[in-house]
Design an enzyme around this catalytic site. Structure first.
Site, PDB file in Angstrom:
ATOM      1  CE1 TYR A 124      42.736  39.814  37.307  1.00  0.00           C
ATOM      2  CE2 TYR A 124      44.214  39.955  39.190  1.00  0.00           C
ATOM      3  CZ  TYR A 124      43.555  40.552  38.133  1.00  0.00           C
ATOM      4  OH  TYR A 124      43.714  41.891  37.916  1.00  0.00           O
ATOM      5  CE  LYS A 191      31.332  43.119  25.891  1.00  0.00           C
ATOM      6  NZ  LYS A 191      30.667  44.393  25.634  1.00  0.00           N
ATOM      7  CG  ASP A 224      30.406  47.238  27.075  1.00  0.00           C
ATOM      8  OD1 ASP A 224      29.644  46.611  27.833  1.00  0.00           O
ATOM      9  OD2 ASP A 224      30.326  47.164  25.840  1.00  0.00           O
ATOM     10  CG  ASP A 248      42.604  44.720  39.157  1.00  0.00           C
ATOM     11  OD1 ASP A 248      42.827  45.279  40.249  1.00  0.00           O
ATOM     12  OD2 ASP A 248      43.446  44.646  38.245  1.00  0.00           O
TER      13      ASP A 248
END
Ligand code: ATP
Length: 359
Positions: A124, A191, A224, A248
């Site tokens: 972002y 991640k 995940d 988000d």
């Protein structure tokens, strides 16, 4: 003395839910002096920009704002107003509670989560290179020369910076938040096995800072795997700490866990300013029809009142929302009812007044 609060109604369903929240705040008797500032589509029409300077000046003066959603047209020439506001005011922490509410159908009855999302970095940050542009061509050459990276000629590129300093402040914020709110555990989503040098910084900084907070547990979880845990056993999670993009996505997932976007409030906080806004967007499909659920915006107003020290009014609003939802007679269509936005607001305002009379 009245609290001076900037009210940004926004666009889409924003003005409808903002009006609803204003009515409920007024029903509590909390002394608020609103400075109403248009932004988004109406400002674009009248002033040629969706975020005129006067909006930022107003928040700088009042330090606190209640904001409705503002549309971000996909692929339009300007950046998201929501993102710009967070960056201009350095609102680096988004706080989004997801709490099961009475009378609302959901798969898991006892969810009590808070998403803390880093708001200024990651994908972002706005560092983008357009497909086919001269700048991207130069970047491709540079990447090839620097490290032999080959970026396809027909690619567009968005850069993902995550810094130690940017992460450190959100990690400390999350630990302080946990302490202040009697929460015992923080799950940091990442991640880092794939994005070693961006998510890797987020993870390492989180683990480093955790040493200063022995009373709050920190666990790490790949995002995940976290998504799976959220839909299978959300009761096992407490505070979630996430970089911008995962934050988000996971915020909407958590909203879905407790009954939908119409119910989940949010706050964007920095060292100096605070902007309270629902997690949902401008929902153009239902705008102007009186169909929007105002609860997310009303609960955002309750977070705003807590922030300025109006604890009785905060409690009145939270209890009033629970009372109206548990009763079930007045519900907007997203909750299976037929009530309009303003009928829902009126019911909650009435319940807040009764709560204050009785207490
Ligand atoms: P953005 O990208 O701006 O965050 P979004 O793609 O997440 O927006 P939203 O505008 O948040 O989309 O809403 C998605 C859908 O959820 C809407 O089209 C609407 O049908 C429903 N929705 C969102 N907010 C509400 C609300 N307050 N009351 C009822 N339905 C809502």
């Amino acid at each position: 003395m009245a609290h001076r609060i900037t009210l940004i109604p926004g666009d889409g369903i924003g003005p409808e839910v903002a009006e609803a929240a204003r009515r409920v705040v007024e029903a509590t008797g909390a002394r608020v002096e609103w400075d109403v500032q248009e932004a988004g589509a109406p400002a674009m029409e009248r002033e040629g920009t969706p975020l005129p300077d006067r909006v930022l000046r107003s928040v700088e003066a009042s330090r606190t704002a209640l904001k409705g959603p503002i549309t971000t047209p996909v692929g339009a020439g300007f950046r998201s107003v929501n993102v710009a506001l967070r960056q201009e005011l350095d609102l680096f922490a988004a706080v989004r509670p997801a709490l099961s509410l009475p009378g609302v159908a959901s798969r898991h009855p006892e969810v009590d989560l808070v998403v803390i999302r880093e708001n200024t970095e990651d994908l972002y940050a706005g560092i983008e290179f357009e497909r086919g542009s001269v700048e991207l061509e130069r970047l491709r050459r540079e990447l090839r020369a620097l490290a032999g990276f080959e970026v396809r000629a027909d690619a567009g590129v968005t850069v993902k910076p995550i810094s130690v300093s940017g992460t450190r402040r959100i990690v400390r914020f999350a630990f302080d938040f946990a302490r202040r709110n009697g929460r015992r555990s923080i799950t940091l989503g990442h991640k880092a096995n794939i994005m070693r040098f961006s998510d890797g910084v987020f993870l390492e900084t989180g683990v480093d800072e955790a040493g200063s907070y022995p009373d709050v547990n920190l666990e790490e979880c790949q995002v995940d795997a976290l998504a799976l845990r959220l839909v299978t056993e959300p009761e096992s999670l407490d505070v979630l700490l996430l970089p911008n993009l995962y934050g988000d996505i996971v915020s909407d997932l958590c909203a879905g866990l407790v009954g939908g976007l119409g119910l989940t409030p949010g706050a964007n906080l920095g060292w100096e300013y605070a902007v309270f806004e629902p997690v949902h967007g401008s929902a153009p499909d239902i705008a102007g029809k009186g169909l929007a659920n105002p609860v997310a915006m009303i609960l955002s107003a309750a977070m705003m009142l807590a922030h300025v020290g109006e604890s009785e009014a905060t409690r009145a609003i939270r209890e009033a929302v629970k009372t109206v939802l548990a009763d079930g007679r007045v519900r907007t269509p997203d909750l299976g009812g037929t009530a309009s936005t303003s009928e829902m607001a009126e019911a909650i305002a009435g319940a807040a007044r009764s709560f204050l009379v009785q207490s």
